[in-house]
Design an enzyme around this catalytic site. Sequence first.
Site, PDB file in Angstrom:
ATOM      1  N   ASP A  40      11.592  71.079  -2.537  1.00  0.00           N
ATOM      2  CA  ASP A  40      10.361  71.557  -3.181  1.00  0.00           C
ATOM      3  C   ASP A  40      10.373  72.867  -3.919  1.00  0.00           C
ATOM      4  OD1 ASP A  40       8.549  69.743  -2.165  1.00  0.00           O
ATOM      5  OD2 ASP A  40       8.266  70.940   0.056  1.00  0.00           O
ATOM      6  N   GLU A  89      12.965  72.354  10.179  1.00  0.00           N
ATOM      7  CA  GLU A  89      12.790  72.797   9.081  1.00  0.00           C
ATOM      8  C   GLU A  89      11.482  73.731   9.684  1.00  0.00           C
ATOM      9  OE1 GLU A  89      10.022  74.218   6.854  1.00  0.00           O
ATOM     10  OE2 GLU A  89       9.104  72.145   6.872  1.00  0.00           O
ATOM     11  N   ASP A  95      10.421  67.777   9.298  1.00  0.00           N
ATOM     12  CA  ASP A  95       9.737  68.354   8.235  1.00  0.00           C
ATOM     13  C   ASP A  95       8.543  69.146   9.030  1.00  0.00           C
ATOM     14  OD1 ASP A  95       9.544  69.246   5.391  1.00  0.00           O
ATOM     15  OD2 ASP A  95       7.679  68.384   5.428  1.00  0.00           O
TER      16      ASP A  95
END
Length: 479
Positions: A383, A330, A283
């Site tokens: 998200d 990501e 991430d």
Amino acid sequence: MERRAGVLMHISSLPGNRGIGSMGKEAYEFVDFMADAGLKLWQVLPLCPTSYGDSPYQSPSALAGNPYFIDIDTLIADGLLTEEEAPVYDMGYVDYEKVYNERYDTLRKAFKRFIKTPPEDYAAFKKENAFWLNDYAVFMALKEAHGMQAWETWEDEYRLRTVKLTKFARAGEFHKFLQYEFFKQWAALKAYANSKGVSIVGDMPIYVAYDSVEVWGNPQLFKLNEDLSRKVVAGVPPDYFSADGQLWGNPIYDWDHMKATGYAWWVMRMRMALKLYDIVRIDHFRAFADYYEIPADRTDAKVGDWRNGPGMELFDTVNRELDNPAIIAEDLGELHDCVRELVRQTGYPGMKIMQFSFDGDPHNDFYYTNYKPNCVAYTGTHDNDTTRGWFESLDDRNKDLVRRTLGYYGDNITWEIIERLYSSAADTVIIPMQDFLDLPTSARMNIPSTLGGNWSWRSDAVWKDIKGTLRALAEKNNR
């Protein structure tokens, strides 16, 4: 790389009657569903323990497993609990306060039986994992002794570790037991998934929480003041979505120290992740190229500086030490050229989010006809709103733009987008389970920068009804 499809579904979201999803019967049934549906990848969110705010991205440990996911029925079968000692409740969502107030009491009952005659492999587990487990167990015992308050509030002798912590080491044995049970159950579940042709995609937050054993136990790894308070913190600057930017509060790594030690901590962290997962999604990957640091006394992210990250040197080390592990980058958000170059140099697949593609630009990188094979395509992530919720929230003009872009005027935009992603050139397509089920906004997993109500979505087993449809879609698109 072979063409593959997968599903994003966190362990907490699995069905069951113990308040939160676990690594028990329902998890194995979910693996069976994936195998029958032609889904070769199971992506989960970070498996680490949750703390204040319930986010798996802010954990007291980057390496430990979440005790909530230990299957209670397995403990009953092992003789560590009785049926009467294991509360049954299914609220249709995760009530973290209720789970917290119940689960540790239940697990302590199991521990009392376990520790009387520990299995033969328990000592070996503790020895093999001592390099992180000892500190973690003491840290959690200290947190319990301080009412779970953050370590920065503890007395100096505990905060700065200037006294012996023997009594807390004894109290920490309970937390070693929890980790033993977690890793044993997870290893069995992962082995079963792999035997069914399903690989696990895990999620690694780039930063760790300030209130974590990593910062308390290894403060030299971070940019801290002499009193161990934070000098600078992580976040992102103001943009189209947020006038104040995002102030995350995570401490920033001391990359000079990391380099001087041969990036040993990162190699260790990645090695541990590869015990849990077949593929690791990192991430906020962009921060390895350049990252935004904000003075720790700021209340917003308007003031900060961009700094250079470790770049390819770190990944050369990781590849050499760990034999080129499978990683997903990501690479979302507003990126500088150095970030794009780092992703190119690593060769890691980046991410494409179909919800971001409807701006009227036919060359939009997120639109499915523009994908190159080496990417991972999603409708949305944890998200994002569900695709149905996202589309229903658009005004009439933007709804029409979506329809015209797709050339589709039917009633199920979610499924149309899923079919387009399956047909795309992307080697890998991963769909959140909420979108496979075409669920509304109420099934959304997380709204970034908010507290309360997040991470609580749970599914029933209705996904069993769509396995034939998904299998046909996978076969049609050679996935």
